[in-house]
Design a protein around this motif. Structure first.
Motif, short mmCIF file in Angstrom:
data_model
loop_
_atom_site.label_atom_id
_atom_site.label_comp_id
_atom_site.label_asym_id
_atom_site.label_seq_id
_atom_site.Cartn_x
_atom_site.Cartn_y
_atom_site.Cartn_z
N GLN A 81 37.66 57.87 38.84
CA GLN A 81 38.59 58.19 39.91
C GLN A 81 37.87 58.24 41.26
OE1 GLN A 81 40.12 61.67 37.73
NE2 GLN A 81 42.17 60.93 38.16
N MET A 82 36.68 58.82 41.25
CA MET A 82 35.90 58.88 42.48
C MET A 82 35.50 57.48 42.95
SD MET A 82 33.44 62.15 41.77
CE MET A 82 34.09 63.83 41.85
N ILE A 83 35.11 56.63 42.01
CA ILE A 83 34.76 55.25 42.36
C ILE A 83 35.96 54.55 42.97
CG2 ILE A 83 34.18 52.99 41.37
CD1 ILE A 83 32.39 54.48 39.36
N SER A 84 37.14 54.77 42.42
CA SER A 84 38.35 54.11 42.92
C SER A 84 38.66 54.56 44.34
CB SER A 84 39.52 54.41 41.99
OG SER A 84 39.25 54.00 40.67
N PHE A 111 43.29 48.24 48.49
CA PHE A 111 42.03 47.69 47.98
C PHE A 111 41.74 46.30 48.54
CE2 PHE A 111 43.25 50.98 45.03
CZ PHE A 111 42.05 51.58 44.71
N GLN A 112 42.53 45.87 49.54
CA GLN A 112 42.34 44.55 50.14
C GLN A 112 42.23 43.48 49.06
OE1 GLN A 112 41.92 43.70 54.02
NE2 GLN A 112 43.57 45.03 53.28
N GLN A 113 43.23 43.46 48.19
CA GLN A 113 43.23 42.50 47.09
C GLN A 113 43.74 41.15 47.55
OE1 GLN A 113 45.59 45.18 44.78
NE2 GLN A 113 43.86 45.95 43.58
N ARG A 114 43.10 40.11 47.05
CA ARG A 114 43.35 38.75 47.50
C ARG A 114 44.59 38.15 46.86
NH1 ARG A 114 38.69 36.30 49.65
NH2 ARG A 114 40.20 34.72 50.35
N ASP A 115 45.12 37.14 47.53
CA ASP A 115 46.30 36.42 47.02
C ASP A 115 45.83 35.26 46.15
OD1 ASP A 115 48.87 35.51 46.61
OD2 ASP A 115 49.01 34.48 48.54
N SER A 131 48.69 48.62 43.06
CA SER A 131 47.38 48.09 43.44
C SER A 131 46.26 48.95 42.88
CB SER A 131 47.27 48.00 44.96
OG SER A 131 47.35 49.27 45.57
N ALA A 132 46.43 50.27 42.89
CA ALA A 132 45.41 51.16 42.31
C ALA A 132 45.31 50.95 40.81
CB ALA A 132 45.75 52.61 42.62
N THR A 133 46.44 50.80 40.16
CA THR A 133 46.45 50.56 38.71
C THR A 133 45.72 49.27 38.37
OG1 THR A 133 48.52 51.78 38.41
CG2 THR A 133 47.93 50.19 36.70
N ASN A 134 45.97 48.22 39.14
CA ASN A 134 45.32 46.94 38.89
C ASN A 134 43.81 47.02 39.13
OD1 ASN A 134 47.66 45.64 38.10
ND2 ASN A 134 48.14 44.91 40.17
N PHE A 135 43.40 47.76 40.16
CA PHE A 135 41.97 47.93 40.40
C PHE A 135 41.33 48.67 39.23
CE2 PHE A 135 38.46 50.70 41.54
CZ PHE A 135 37.56 49.79 42.06
N VAL A 157 33.98 44.71 40.64
CA VAL A 157 35.41 44.41 40.70
C VAL A 157 35.74 43.63 41.96
CG1 VAL A 157 37.74 45.37 40.77
CG2 VAL A 157 35.99 46.46 39.35
N GLN A 158 35.27 44.12 43.09
CA GLN A 158 35.66 43.54 44.38
C GLN A 158 34.87 42.28 44.74
OE1 GLN A 158 38.45 45.51 44.36
NE2 GLN A 158 38.32 45.47 46.58
N ARG A 159 33.61 42.21 44.26
CA ARG A 159 32.77 41.02 44.47
C ARG A 159 32.57 40.71 45.95
NH1 ARG A 159 31.95 38.64 39.63
NH2 ARG A 159 33.42 39.12 37.95
N ASN A 160 32.40 41.75 46.76
CA ASN A 160 32.09 41.52 48.16
C ASN A 160 30.61 41.17 48.33
OD1 ASN A 160 31.94 44.21 47.24
ND2 ASN A 160 31.55 44.95 49.30
N ALA A 161 30.25 40.71 49.50
CA ALA A 161 28.92 40.15 49.70
C ALA A 161 27.82 41.19 49.55
CB ALA A 161 28.83 39.49 51.08
#
Length: 359
Positions: A81-84, A111-115, A131-135, A157-161
């Protein structure tokens, strides 16, 4: 025993066994901290219109509560939960954004989820609960995410740089969860606040066992890990096992089986070569949970055998807190200690496969 000029004590080494080494650094000393509360249970949200958290708006508190609620519905641990909450802080500032950024112009929501089809429709990505559930579902699919530092787990999960993008948001996430949940979670000495470590404080399971100096250098002084009880190397190898999910007998990593070439992991002197033989990474940057390796004489370590400890906390001022055993002179030798150390003092940091050096 022979007194050294720095007040250190040299110990007799028995071939084929691993002993700990008395170690002293003339830096700031920090007292040992008590074991902290378990960071495993799922937190229930407790929030009302009067709930206030300094630095956060009611909109942000509401969205954090939604994330905690989604985590509880999926039986997500408190750490998860803290990570989320941390990831949402790092992505949107806990706001439902209807715009993206340069690298992700189609990103939306908490979560700035992509299309890209992985996160549902536009309406799904703009819905805080969905969106939180999907993350969270994606986080739970990451193998070994509980053993990763929070920022690395979020990045899987997010795969940011930048895999360490979320690191600075961790204290805020802890603060918010503490304020909005039914539990008390402190930033001091708490496993909830110290990522990448399965235990907190002096949780070494053989803290009351006799040392080799008390019973003699024989099997009676050897721990289940193949080291002598209450030595620096035994504590460090216990922490390695613990972080890798091996918390009871038969332990996965032993003095005799750590290296693939059949040699023993050995005294603190040979831990760096043991890591190299195993193919595990090493570097010069402290990561929480990494083994701190001092070559002989480095920072006041034993001039023949060196010392090992474990990184407990990394600070913003260029220091870190290490924890270990047998790092003080008598009469406080063979006990747990914590100490604040400059990053430049150790010879190397020995990482686990779930860690990496920040570039």
């Amino acid at each position: 025993m022979q007194r050294k000029s720095l007040g250190l004590v040299a110990l007799i080494v028995v071939p084929g066994t691993l002993i700990g080494l008395v170690f002293s650094i003339l830096l700031l000393l920090a007292p040992a901290k008590p074991a902290a509360a378990d960071c495993g249970p799922t937190a229930s949200v407790v929030i009302n219109g009067d709930t206030k958290v300094d630095g956060y708006s009611q909109e942000q508190l509401k969205n954090a509560a939604v994330i905690l609620g989604a985590g509880k519905a999926l039986d997500l641990s408190l750490r998860g939960q803290m990570i989320s909450v941390m990831v949402s802080l790092g992505e949107s500032g806990l706001r439902v954004l209807d715009y993206g950024d340069g690298p992700g112009p189609d990103s939306r929501g908490l979560f700035q989820q992509r299309d890209n089809g992985a996160w549902g429709s536009y309406a799904d990505r703009m819905d805080p609960t969905i969106s939180a559930t999907n993350f969270i579902k994606a986080l739970q699919k990451v193998e070994g995410w509980e053993l990763l530092e929070p920022t690395l787990a979020g990045n899987k999960v997010q795969r940011n740089a930048d895999p360490y993008h979320y690191e600075k948001y961790w204290p805020g996430a802890v603060k918010l969860v503490q304020a909005l949940s039914d539990g008390e979670y402190s930033l001091e000495g708490n496993d909830c606040a110290i990522p990448g470590k399965a235990g907190a404080g002096d949780d070494y399971p053989w803290k009351d066992s006799p040392t080799w100096m008390q019973v003699g250098a024989g099997a009676a002084a050897a721990s289940p890990l193949g080291m002598f009880y209450r030595e620096c190397v035994d504590f460090a190898l216990w922490r390695v096992n613990q972080q890798m999910g091996s918390t009871g007998e038969p332990f996965k990593f032993l003095n005799g089986n750590f290296r693939p070439d059949g040699q023993g992991l050995g005294s603190a002197l040979t831990w760096k070569s043991g890591w190299d033989a195993k193919g595990w990474p090493t570097g010069s940057v402290p990561r929480v949970g990494a083994v701190v390796w001092y070559a002989p004489g480095a920072g006041g370590a034993d001039p023949t055998y060196g010392h090992v400890a474990v990184v407990k906390e990394v600070k913003d001022d260029g220091t870190y807190v290490e924890e270990g055993y047998n790092g003080n002179p008598p009469p406080d030798d063979h006990n747990y200690y914590t100490r604040t150390v400059s990053n430049e003092i150790p010879s190397a940091f020995l990482y686990l496969p779930t860690q990496e050096e920040k570039k």
